[in-house]
Scaffold this motif. Structure first.
Motif, mmCIF file in Angstrom:
data_model
loop_
_atom_site.group_PDB
_atom_site.id
_atom_site.type_symbol
_atom_site.label_atom_id
_atom_site.label_comp_id
_atom_site.label_asym_id
_atom_site.label_seq_id
_atom_site.Cartn_x
_atom_site.Cartn_y
_atom_site.Cartn_z
ATOM 1 N N ARG A 93 -4.983 5.584 5.518
ATOM 2 C CA ARG A 93 -6.165 4.971 6.120
ATOM 3 C C ARG A 93 -5.862 3.599 6.705
ATOM 4 O O ARG A 93 -6.470 3.186 7.707
ATOM 5 C CB ARG A 93 -7.264 4.860 5.056
ATOM 6 C CG ARG A 93 -8.554 4.238 5.539
ATOM 7 C CD ARG A 93 -9.628 4.310 4.460
ATOM 8 N NE ARG A 93 -9.200 3.687 3.220
ATOM 9 C CZ ARG A 93 -9.294 2.377 2.983
ATOM 10 N NH1 ARG A 93 -9.768 1.562 3.920
ATOM 11 N NH2 ARG A 93 -8.909 1.878 1.830
ATOM 12 N N ARG A 110 2.467 2.991 -2.128
ATOM 13 C CA ARG A 110 2.318 3.987 -3.190
ATOM 14 C C ARG A 110 0.858 4.085 -3.652
ATOM 15 O O ARG A 110 0.569 4.349 -4.809
ATOM 16 C CB ARG A 110 3.248 3.644 -4.357
ATOM 17 C CG ARG A 110 4.713 3.893 -3.993
ATOM 18 C CD ARG A 110 5.630 3.716 -5.188
ATOM 19 N NE ARG A 110 5.885 2.324 -5.480
ATOM 20 C CZ ARG A 110 6.687 1.918 -6.464
ATOM 21 N NH1 ARG A 110 7.279 2.801 -7.249
ATOM 22 N NH2 ARG A 110 6.887 0.635 -6.679
ATOM 23 N N THR A 111 -0.048 3.895 -2.694
ATOM 24 C CA THR A 111 -1.466 4.035 -2.987
ATOM 25 C C THR A 111 -2.057 5.121 -2.090
ATOM 26 O O THR A 111 -1.447 5.537 -1.103
ATOM 27 C CB THR A 111 -2.227 2.719 -2.751
ATOM 28 O OG1 THR A 111 -2.332 2.488 -1.334
ATOM 29 C CG2 THR A 111 -1.516 1.544 -3.402
ATOM 30 N N GLN A 112 -3.269 5.527 -2.423
ATOM 31 C CA GLN A 112 -3.965 6.524 -1.618
ATOM 32 C C GLN A 112 -4.532 5.930 -0.329
ATOM 33 O O GLN A 112 -5.039 6.665 0.524
ATOM 34 C CB GLN A 112 -5.103 7.143 -2.445
ATOM 35 C CG GLN A 112 -4.637 7.877 -3.693
ATOM 36 C CD GLN A 112 -3.723 9.042 -3.371
ATOM 37 O OE1 GLN A 112 -4.003 9.831 -2.462
ATOM 38 N NE2 GLN A 112 -2.614 9.151 -4.089
ATOM 39 N N ASP A 113 -4.434 4.616 -0.176
ATOM 40 C CA ASP A 113 -5.021 3.945 0.985
ATOM 41 C C ASP A 113 -4.084 3.863 2.181
ATOM 42 O O ASP A 113 -4.519 3.476 3.271
ATOM 43 C CB ASP A 113 -5.440 2.519 0.603
ATOM 44 C CG ASP A 113 -6.537 2.489 -0.445
ATOM 45 O OD1 ASP A 113 -7.379 3.409 -0.420
ATOM 46 O OD2 ASP A 113 -6.541 1.570 -1.280
ATOM 47 N N TYR A 163 0.804 -1.218 0.000
ATOM 48 C CA TYR A 163 0.000 0.000 0.000
ATOM 49 C C TYR A 163 0.844 1.278 0.000
ATOM 50 O O TYR A 163 0.278 2.374 0.009
ATOM 51 C CB TYR A 163 -0.923 0.001 1.223
ATOM 52 C CG TYR A 163 -1.993 -1.057 1.155
ATOM 53 C CD1 TYR A 163 -3.130 -0.872 0.381
ATOM 54 C CD2 TYR A 163 -1.849 -2.255 1.857
ATOM 55 C CE1 TYR A 163 -4.111 -1.865 0.304
ATOM 56 C CE2 TYR A 163 -2.826 -3.245 1.788
ATOM 57 C CZ TYR A 163 -3.950 -3.047 1.008
ATOM 58 O OH TYR A 163 -4.916 -4.016 0.924
ATOM 59 N N ASP A 178 2.662 11.086 2.010
ATOM 60 C CA ASP A 178 2.343 12.510 2.024
ATOM 61 C C ASP A 178 2.042 12.933 3.460
ATOM 62 O O ASP A 178 2.280 12.178 4.422
ATOM 63 C CB ASP A 178 1.156 12.799 1.103
ATOM 64 C CG ASP A 178 -0.074 11.958 1.442
ATOM 65 O OD1 ASP A 178 -0.117 11.369 2.553
ATOM 66 O OD2 ASP A 178 -0.984 11.881 0.598
#
Length: 341
Positions: free
Chosen positions: A193, A187-190, A185, A227
């Protein structure tokens, strides 16, 4: 230059116990049962193929079957953002290099050891779709021609195709299980979360004898790839795992890591722009100074002679190598191998 994916993956899976966890998760059951996993050893050198690209690194392990037969296990860690349709050909080339080297080192042998190639992939662009068999790369006039072309297949651990539950259920040390999740995960937007769901696994990593070092490596990777939302989530995870003072000490290194990320990005731009000589000199100086700061942070004493040697080095490849070593150094000779202690 070694990037964050390379450093994190090699730190995690360069260790035989954690490498065994990766291999046992992917190899066929009959192979897993026949390998003497206590004999697994990593071959010297962090990268064993000199022609690897910046998007990948490799590890070579030796082991024995329970019968005593030699076995080579070649692991390629693939960090690129897109699937390479020629991976089967590249892996064949890497494997041939390894067995040729083995033959030179064992001239008395009339047979080659079994060499099992494995690609671990965690790119952000979806599942791996490239052919895993080299014979699929040939344009054949008919099916009857297939026996006339080389036959070769590599194993694949496509982390992007694995569900979180499956990765968490894999057998292995806590750091290996957390690394699979972070790479999956990372390099994912998750990622931001998901991090709070892994608090228990972070705690297991911290409880290890080398837990403090493991956490530093994980945080370093999260700082590099994440980020602001990831940074905030990671801070909360640390506050749940560590007491307030220890969490703040570890978090205090974030600013330094962000500085280093800026140096890395600046260096990439500097190389692309190559003509800016003054800029390159500044980046070289920054790299040398960061090596010294890393050693200081790890409690490694640097005498004046060694300090000047690092600061006056103008070869970026050498500085890159010293920086990679400094990340895990406990003595100065770990970085400057020829320096008498």
């Amino acid at each position: 230059m070694s990037g964050p994916h390379d450093l994190f993956a090699r730190y995690t899976f360069g260790h035989p116990e954690r490498a065994a966890a990766e291999l046992r998760a992917v190899l066929p059951a009959h192979v897993v049962s026949e390998v003497d996993w206590t004999s697994l050893r990593r071959e010297p050198g962090s990268v064993v193929d000199p022609e690897l690209r910046e998007t990948e690194s490799d590890l070579l392990f030796t082991a024995r079957l329970r019968t005593g037969q030699s076995l080579l296990l070649y692991v390629l860690l693939e960090h690129q953002s897109s699937v390479d349709s020629w991976m089967a050909l590249r892996m064949l080339r890497y494997v041939v290099r390894q067995v040729e080297r083995w033959r030179q080192e064992h001239p008395e042998s009339s047979r080659l050891p079994v060499l099992i190639p494995l690609v671990m992939y965690h790119g952000p662009e979806g599942a791996w779709t490239a052919p895993r068999r080299v014979e699929e790369l040939f344009e054949l006039p008919g099916e009857q021609w297939r026996t006339l072309v080389p036959r070769f297949e590599y194993l694949l651990d496509d982390l992007t195709a694995e569900r979180e539950e499956a990765l968490r259920a894999r057998s292995g040390p806590p750091l290996a299980r957390l690394a699979w999740l972070v790479l999956r995960y990372g390099r994912t937007q998750d990622l931001a979360r998901k991090l709070p769901d892994w608090v228990a696994l972070f705690a297991q990593v911290e409880a290890d004898a080398e837990g403090a070092e493991h956490l530093v490596v994980i945080i370093r990777y999260l700082v590099w790839v994440g980020d602001a939302a990831v940074h905030t989530a990671a801070r909360r995870v640390l506050n749940s795992v560590l007491d307030e003072q220890r969490a703040e000490e570890l978090m205090g290194s974030w600013a330094e890591e962000m500085i280093e990320r800026g140096v890395q990005k600046g260096l990439a731009r500097g190389r692309e722009e190559g003509r800016e000589e003054g800029r390159e000199e500044g980046l070289i100086r920054a790299r040398a100074e960061y090596i010294l700061r890393t050693l200081t942070a790890r409690g490694v004493h640097v005498d004046e002679a060694a300090r000047q040697r690092i600061l006056t080095c103008t070869d970026m490849a050498t500085l890159d190598r010293w920086f990679d070593r400094a990340l895990n150094a406990t003595t100065l000779s770990d970085v400057l191998e020829d320096l008498a202690q």
